[in-house]
Design an enzyme around this catalytic site. Structure first.
Site, PDB file in Angstrom:
ATOM      1  N   TYR A 166      -2.791   4.021  -0.304  1.00 59.71           N
ATOM      2  CA  TYR A 166      -2.459   3.046  -1.346  1.00 59.71           C
ATOM      3  C   TYR A 166      -3.672   2.709  -2.217  1.00 59.71           C
ATOM      4  CZ  TYR A 166      -3.152  -0.300   2.660  1.00 59.71           C
ATOM      5  OH  TYR A 166      -3.597  -0.985   3.761  1.00 59.71           O
ATOM      6  N   LYS A 181      -9.384  -0.728  -0.455  1.00 59.06           N
ATOM      7  CA  LYS A 181      -9.456   0.713  -0.164  1.00 59.06           C
ATOM      8  C   LYS A 181      -9.673   1.522  -1.446  1.00 59.06           C
ATOM      9  CE  LYS A 181      -8.698   0.962   4.396  1.00 59.06           C
ATOM     10  NZ  LYS A 181      -9.712   1.449   5.347  1.00 59.06           N
TER      11      LYS A 181
END
Ligand code: HXC
Ligand code: NAP
Length: 295
Positions: A166, A181
């Site tokens: 994601y 992330k």
């Protein structure tokens, strides 16, 4: 069965095997954050099976005990260090301990991360900060400590940052972790260029869905709300933790030295699954069984 029946991607070789030669990591020290649980432990295990001495750094004594037990089971040397990666001083102390016990780590696996499902509108500022602080800031602080020591010693090293897909797609229900992330993936690309001249390789490693018994109750609850996990994947199966460990040991191995600044996704193509007719939208609130938003 006909020739066109879906069979999914083949299952991996049995635990205990490896594509790399025995002893690939003899004499090497591998530092794994969050290496006492789940995927971090699986990664530490594969490095250890190939001869590495392992350093595991994380906060909770019970997780460090799990790392000790897992390494003892395969007869590997391990140092476990209590460390919160949000604190650069604790990271420096953990590296000091690693150097005193073994040597300057040759490989750093930035695996530790934080995550819980929450609708973005419900998230408190401190919840956002906590996840970004562990996942993004902690990853950078560990990379910085590792690189500074190698630059000073004039020795090569390898960094692997564990990410999530994601980072590219966004992650409804995980706005904090997905944003963090994305930063981790971007950092791989910058650091690989900055530190390549000093012999430091930097890569990303992204797991797809790898269920395991250490997953937090929140994440397990989220997964339990989805359908059969195998049939939702193009591979018709989820990942086996050792498959991620094998990918990590390859990325830091002598056979992958020219791979740097790359992020390797190990997910059976699940994140590429796109269609103009995706399943009907269910809001995150409904997925999580939450009532209407209230201030
Ligand atoms: C909403 C939450 C929350 C939740 C915590 N918070 N849990 N908000 N929903 N489920 C809020 C708290 O209320 C608080 O905000 C802030 O977050 C900090 O919480 P603390 O408990 O004080 O933080 P701390 O003790 O530092 O613990 C960090 C943690 C915890 C992230 C909250 O869950 C943890 O230690 N996680 C480590 C393990 C982990 O997360 N594993 C997942 C790895 S990633 P307020 O405002 O109240 O002060 C992963 C990816 C999977 O697995 C991908 C999909 C399958
Ligand atoms: P996990 O079992 O919950 O592991 C997270 C680890 O991080 C724990 O060992 C924890 O140890 C450590 N940690 C958390 N906060 C820390 C801190 N502040 N300082 C030091 N250590 C900390 O999760 P996992 O599933 O194995 O995930 C491992 C990695 O894979 C993560 O980067 C995650 O985002 C990624 N990932 C996993 C999946 C999956 O399907 N499992 C999918 C996509 C991405 P302590 O509690 O002892 O500190």
């Amino acid at each position: 069965m006909t020739t066109s029946d879906p069979i999914g991607l083949p299952h991996p070789p049995l635990p205990g095997s490896s594509a790399l030669p025995d002893g690939t990591y003899d004499g090497k020290v591998v530092f794994v954050t969050g290496g006492g649980t789940g995927l971090g432990r699986a990664i530490a295990t594969e490095f250890a099976r190939l001869g590495a001495r392992i350093v595991v750094a994380s906060r909770k004594p019970e997780h460090l005990a799990q790392a000790d037990a897992a390494m003892a089971e395969i007869g590997a040397e391990v140092l476990t260090v209590a460390c919160d990666i949000r604190d650069p001083d604790q990271i420096a102390a953990a590296f000091d301990e690693a150097e005193a016990a073994f040597a300057l780590p040759d490989v750093l696996v930035n695996n530790a991360a934080a995550n819980f499902p929450v609708p973005a509108e419900d998230m408190s500022p401190n919840a956002w900060r906590t996840v970004v602080d562990i996942t993004l800031n902690g990853t950078y602080f560990c990379a910085r400590e590792f690189a500074r020591r190698h630059l000073e010693a004039n020795t090569p090293g390898s960094i692997i940052n564990v990410g999530a897909s994601y980072a590219w797609t966004g992650g409804p229900g995980f706005a904090h972790s997905a944003a963090a992330k994305a930063g981790v993936k971007n950092m791989v690309e910058t650091l690989a260029v900055e530190w390549g001249p000093y012999g430091i390789q930097v890569n990303g490693l992204v797991p797809g869905l790898f269920p395991h018994e250490d997953m937090t109750a929140d994440i397990q609850g989220n997964l339990a709300r989805t359908n059969d996990k195998d049939v939702c994947q193009p591979a018709l199966r989820v990942g086996q933790p050792r498959e991620l460990g094998w990918a990590a040991t390859f990325l830091a191995s002598p056979w992958a030295q020219f791979i740097s600044g790359h992020t390797l996704v190990v997910d059976g193509a699940n994140w590429q699954r796109r269609s103009l007719t995706n399943p009907p939208i269910v809001t995150i609130r409904d997925q999580m069984g939450k009532g209407p938003f209230e201030l």
